[in-house]
Design an enzyme around this catalytic site. Structure first.
Site, PDB file in Angstrom:
ATOM      1  N   LYS A  45       8.799 -18.047 -32.395  1.00 58.75           N
ATOM      2  CA  LYS A  45       9.750 -18.865 -31.014  1.00 58.75           C
ATOM      3  C   LYS A  45       9.871 -19.780 -30.744  1.00 58.75           C
ATOM      4  CE  LYS A  45      10.028 -18.379 -26.481  1.00 58.75           C
ATOM      5  NZ  LYS A  45      11.634 -17.779 -25.946  1.00 58.75           N
ATOM      6  N   CYS A 131      19.482 -22.761 -26.218  1.00 62.15           N
ATOM      7  CA  CYS A 131      19.184 -22.507 -25.727  1.00 62.15           C
ATOM      8  C   CYS A 131      19.810 -22.717 -23.876  1.00 62.15           C
ATOM      9  CB  CYS A 131      17.483 -22.914 -25.356  1.00 62.15           C
ATOM     10  SG  CYS A 131      16.335 -22.195 -23.901  1.00 62.15           S
TER      11      CYS A 131
HETATM   12  C1  DHB Z   1      14.632 -18.686 -24.512  1.00 62.53           C
HETATM   13  C2  DHB Z   1      16.176 -18.247 -25.077  1.00 62.53           C
HETATM   14  C3  DHB Z   1      17.067 -18.491 -25.705  1.00 62.53           C
HETATM   15  O1  DHB Z   1      17.933 -18.079 -25.695  1.00 62.53           O
HETATM   16  C4  DHB Z   1      16.119 -19.498 -26.579  1.00 62.53           C
HETATM   17  O2  DHB Z   1      17.653 -20.346 -27.239  1.00 62.53           O
HETATM   18  C5  DHB Z   1      15.568 -20.694 -26.309  1.00 62.53           C
HETATM   19  C6  DHB Z   1      14.423 -19.626 -24.930  1.00 62.53           C
HETATM   20  C7  DHB Z   1      13.738 -18.934 -23.773  1.00 62.53           C
HETATM   21  O3  DHB Z   1      14.612 -18.152 -22.439  1.00 62.53           O
HETATM   22  O4  DHB Z   1      12.800 -18.984 -23.259  1.00 62.53           O
END
Ligand code: DHB
Length: 310
Positions: A45, A131
Site C-alpha cells: 500500500k 494519488c
Molecule cells: C489512494 C488511491 C490511489 O489511487 C493512490 O494512488 C494512492 C492512494 C487512496 O485513496 O488511498
C-alpha cells in the site's frame, strides 16, 4: 512450456504478475497472501511517513464493470512496510519486492526516500505521483514542472532502483512532454496507470461512496483502453533502460497478453484481484501461457511491445 519470467533492470521475476498498489497490500497478513500465491512479486500500500486512517466509509465499491474508490491513503506508515520488507529480504533472498510511497508534500517525499536510502532495503521503490483521493492535494504528475523538480532532487541523493506510478494521460502532447522529462532520469520503470481519477458512479439517485461527494478513482473494465494506450505511448517514447509496468483493467490472461504486447514488462492487477482474491494469479498465469502456447511464443520477450498497426 512457455515461461512468464520477466526482468526489470537486471532483476529477474519468475512471474510477470503482481498486485497493484492498494489491493491486498495494507497489512503483513494481506501481503503474505500475495507472497503465497503465484504472483511474481508484490507492492505495498502506498506509504506515508505517518500512519493514516484514510477517508470515511463507504470508500470502495465494486460495480459490474469495475470499481470506484476514494480511500484517502489509509496505511500503516513507511516504517511498518520498510521493516517488513527488510525482514522478507532475509527470508527470500532471491526475491525482489516493491515499496510504494508518497508524501503529502514534497518535503515528506524526500524525508521518506532518504529513510529508504539509508535503510537496508534493496528492492524497488514505486514513487506514487498520482494519488487522486486526498482532498486538497492534486495528482502530482499532472503538473510537469513540479514532477521534474521532484525527480531532479530525488536522484541527487537516491541511488537505489526507483520507478514512478503515473496517472493516465489523455493527450498526445502530454505523452510527449511527460516522456521528455522522464527520459532525463535513471528511472527503473514507469507504472501506467493509476485509477482514472475523479469519476462518478450513481445508483438510483445517489453517489455510492462517501468522500468527496462521491468522486473517486475508477478501476477495472472502464480503464483498460486508457491503460493500454498509456503503456504503449510510454513504451514508444521512453529510453529502453526504463521498463514499463502495465496496470489497468486486467482480469483475464488475454488482458495480460495485451499489456505485454503494448510493452509492459510486469503487469499489475487491482480491481480484479480485489474481486477474486490472490488465486487470480494462478488463473491469469494459466490463461496467459495457453495464449502463448497457441501462438508459439516461449518467452514474453518474443512479443513484448510488438503491437501491429494497420
Ligand atoms: C489512494 C488511491 C490511489 O489511487 C493512490 O494512488 C494512492 C492512494 C487512496 O485513496 O488511498
Amino acid at each position: 512450456m512457455p515461461t512468464t519470467q520477466t526482468t526489470i533492470q537486471h532483476v529477474s521475476f519468475e512471474n510477470c504478475l503482481m498486485n497493484a498498489a492498494g489491493v491486498y497490500c495494507y497489512s503483513k497478513e494481506e501481503l503474505e497472501q500475495v507472497i503465497n500465491s503465484s504472483a511474481g512479486s508484490f507492492v505495498t500500500k502506498t506509504a506515508t511517513l505517518e500512519a493514516r486512517l484514510g477517508n470515511p466509509e463507504p470508500r470502495y465499491i465494486n460495480t459490474s464493470l469495475g470499481s470506484i474508490n476514494s480511500m484517502g491513503l489509509p496505511n500503516l506508515s513507511l516504517h511498518y512496510y520498510l521493516e517488513y520488507l527488510i525482514e522478507l529480504q532475509e527470508i527470500y533472498k532471491e526475491r525482489t519486492y516493491f515499496l510504494s510511497l508518497t508524501g503529502l508534500n514534497q518535503e515528506d517525499i524526500h524525508k521518506s526516500l532518504k529513510q529508504v536510502q539509508e535503510s537496508e532495503f534493496n528492492g524497488f521503490v514505486e514513487l506514487n505521483l498520482s494519488c487522486p483521493n486526498v482532498p486538497g492535494k492534486p495528482q502530482i504528475a499532472y503538473d510537469f514542472e513540479t514532477t521534474d523538480n521532484i525527480l531532479k532532487q530525488v536522484f541527487s541523493y537516491y541511488k537505489k532502483p526507483l520507478g514512478i506510478k503515473l496517472p493516465p494521460y489523455f493527450d498526445i502532447v502530454h505523452f510527449d512532454q511527460a516522456a521528455e522529462i522522464f527520459n532525463r532520469y535513471p528511472l527503473a520503470f514507469v507504472n501506467c496507470i493509476n485509477s482514472i481519477g475523479n469519476g462518478l458512479i450513481i445508483e438510483d439517485e445517489s453517489v455510492v461512496i462517501k468522500p468527496k461527494e462521491g468522486f473517486g478513482g475508477l478501476g477495472g473494465d472502464y480503464i483498460k483502453p486508457t491503460a493500454l494506450a498509456n503503456v504503449h505511448a510510454f513504451y514508444k517514447r521512453l529510453n529502453k533502460s526504463i521498463a514499463i509496468i502495465g496496470t489497468g483493467g486486467v482480469k483475464t490472461g488475454r488482458d495480460v497478453f495485451e499489456h505485454i504486447l503494448c510493452g509492459a514488462s510486469m503487469v499489475q492487477v487491482g480491481t480484479a484481484l480485489q474481486k477474486e482474491g490472490p488465486e487470480i494469479f494462478e488463473r491469469l498465469t494459466r490463461e496467459l501461457k495457453a495464449i502463448m502456447e497457441e501462438k508459439g511464443y516461449k518467452t514474453l520477450e518474443e512479443f513484448r511491445g510488438k503491437l501491429n498497426y494497420l
